[in-house]
Design a protein around this motif. Sequence first.
Motif, PDB file in Angstrom:
ATOM      1  N   LEU A 128       0.839  -1.205   0.000  1.00 33.40           N
ATOM      2  CA  LEU A 128       0.000   0.000   0.000  1.00 33.40           C
ATOM      3  C   LEU A 128       0.872   1.252   0.000  1.00 33.40           C
ATOM      4  CD1 LEU A 128      -2.492   1.796   0.445  1.00 33.40           C
ATOM      5  CD2 LEU A 128      -2.360   1.243   2.878  1.00 33.40           C
ATOM      6  N   PHE A 129       1.846   1.280   0.920  1.00 31.67           N
ATOM      7  CA  PHE A 129       2.658   2.506   1.010  1.00 31.67           C
ATOM      8  C   PHE A 129       3.535   2.686  -0.227  1.00 31.67           C
ATOM      9  CE2 PHE A 129       1.120   2.649   5.273  1.00 31.67           C
ATOM     10  CZ  PHE A 129       1.018   4.006   5.491  1.00 31.67           C
ATOM     11  N   SER A 156      -8.817  13.541   0.230  1.00 30.44           N
ATOM     12  CA  SER A 156      -9.994  13.075   0.941  1.00 30.44           C
ATOM     13  C   SER A 156     -10.095  13.872   2.251  1.00 30.44           C
ATOM     14  CB  SER A 156      -9.960  11.567   1.176  1.00 30.44           C
ATOM     15  OG  SER A 156     -11.184  11.137   1.727  1.00 30.44           O
ATOM     16  N   PRO A 159      -3.020   9.883   5.119  1.00 27.23           N
ATOM     17  CA  PRO A 159      -2.026  10.156   6.176  1.00 27.23           C
ATOM     18  C   PRO A 159      -0.742  10.760   5.612  1.00 27.23           C
ATOM     19  CG  PRO A 159      -2.152   7.800   5.718  1.00 27.23           C
ATOM     20  CD  PRO A 159      -3.202   8.451   4.872  1.00 27.23           C
ATOM     21  N   PHE A 168       3.639  14.736   4.095  1.00 25.95           N
ATOM     22  CA  PHE A 168       4.809  14.145   3.428  1.00 25.95           C
ATOM     23  C   PHE A 168       4.807  14.582   1.957  1.00 25.95           C
ATOM     24  CE2 PHE A 168       7.009  10.914   1.052  1.00 25.95           C
ATOM     25  CZ  PHE A 168       7.876  10.253   1.896  1.00 25.95           C
TER      26      PHE A 168
END
Length: 481
Positions: free
Chosen positions: A284-285, A422, A429, A433
């Motif tokens: 995912l990351f 979103s 999150p 960054f």
Amino acid sequence: MNTYLLVALCLAGAELLRRIYLALTVAFTGPLSKIPGPFWNKLSPLPWAIQNLTGNAMNIAPKYFEKYGEVIRVGPRDIMIAEKSGVQKILIDEDFIKAPIYQSIRMHPGVTSLITERDRAVYRQKRRLISPGFSISYLNGLEPLMKECLDVFERCLNAEVKKGGGYAVIDMNQMLGNLTSDVMSATSFGGSFGLVESNDKRLRNLVLDRLKRAALDAQFPFINYLPFVPPSQGDEFNSIIDNIVAKRKDSGKKKKDLLQIFVDVNDANPETFSHLHLREEMSLFMIAGSDTTSTTATFTLVLLLNNQDKLKKLVEEIDTSFPSKDDPITFARTQELPYLNAVINESMRVMPIVALGLARYAEEDTIISGYEIPKGTIVAPAIGQLMKDPRIWPDPERFVPQRWLEGYKGTKADTKAFHPFSSGSRNCPGQQFALRELRIILVTLFLRYELSLISGQSHEMRLHSVPWFTQGFYNVGVKRR
Ligand code: HEM
């Protein structure tokens, strides 16, 4: 005719009639029948599934909104909402749970990652777990690692320019994609992949394949259970992740990064957070943290190169703040550039990378944007369309960074109608960054290089989680300043 065959045919006919009756009832009776949308979409999920599979949903959705209004029905039980209070209700005020589609895009059935977790309580735990990896002080500490990747990027750009006798045509879509993958791996997985240096296209191709397959899994979840279908994520992708994890575990050394957070939880709770969980999170990351930012950076270049007056203004601001071309480009200094920040916001408004999606699930009967929505409906905020609402954004298709500063046509940018990352409990999150990374990339490019438009390129795109140029590249002319 054989009696058994006759009975079978009658049963099949009866089942067909039952299905047609059900489809007609769902399509044309009940509260959702009041929501406008294309005729066939009301009868079957297939037309919208096909648009999603082919990546064309991003191109057709604006046409539907134009024709049918700000709340549209795209499937028998699927609606999309581009109305401000409706989007606010779904994402923030009532924080609807994610739609079952997120279950279908898990690589390993039953193994969740941060993005595919649907249970609120489990999600909160996961989010708490990664929060040290996104605190402001931690992010600021990543600056030297990001800078090292930018230095390699500059070195490679300079080499290309030199090779071309002072000018080079660079596929910025590819090079920035490699840069953001290097940044993600350097800051979060223990070492840069070195993709900018090697000009390796493999990882981005693997990511694209994975995203296309996720679209297939999302529309037809049963395919994962068929014996002859290859797994959602191929061996090559898995082995990249497994090698990173093994290297960290074998080193016996601890680092302060995202990988370490996941490795520690895996070591402490191998049953509840298995190696497969670790793989899901790392994938995912790897995906969410790279092409999102590079595509946003590329779109910003597209918009600036096609709006030379805005580009000139940005370069003036950068030149004033960095009088020497060799001035260090830091998080702190780039954060203080108002026009740059306005350019980034406006770029994410005009060409958002997540324009559709964010599908949520109505757990109760409710009212959204004036429509009755029955329990069990999939409600998807169309944030890209909301960010083009002409009542909120005058001349919505125009790239006007001034909206974010002094305002435009008497209207200032409305941050409550702006959700590129979103919003609410399931927001991105990686927002801070990404913004830090975008600022230093753009300042590096415009302080040290003169970029020029290569005209005649196609801007046609397909959406596979993020938009991809169908031509497969985006070329930019590059000279040193
Ligand atoms: C300009 C760059 C970026 C944009 C526009 C962006 C946008 C978004 C959006 C709209 C979502 C919500 C997706 C959904 O609900 O299905 C999201 C989720 C997420 N993003 Fe980003 N993102 C960016 C960069 C990043 C970066 C750099 C990281 C990691 C370092 C990251 C990590 C994530 C994760 C883990 C999620 C899942 C959150 C959840 O479901 O709870 N993103 N992003």
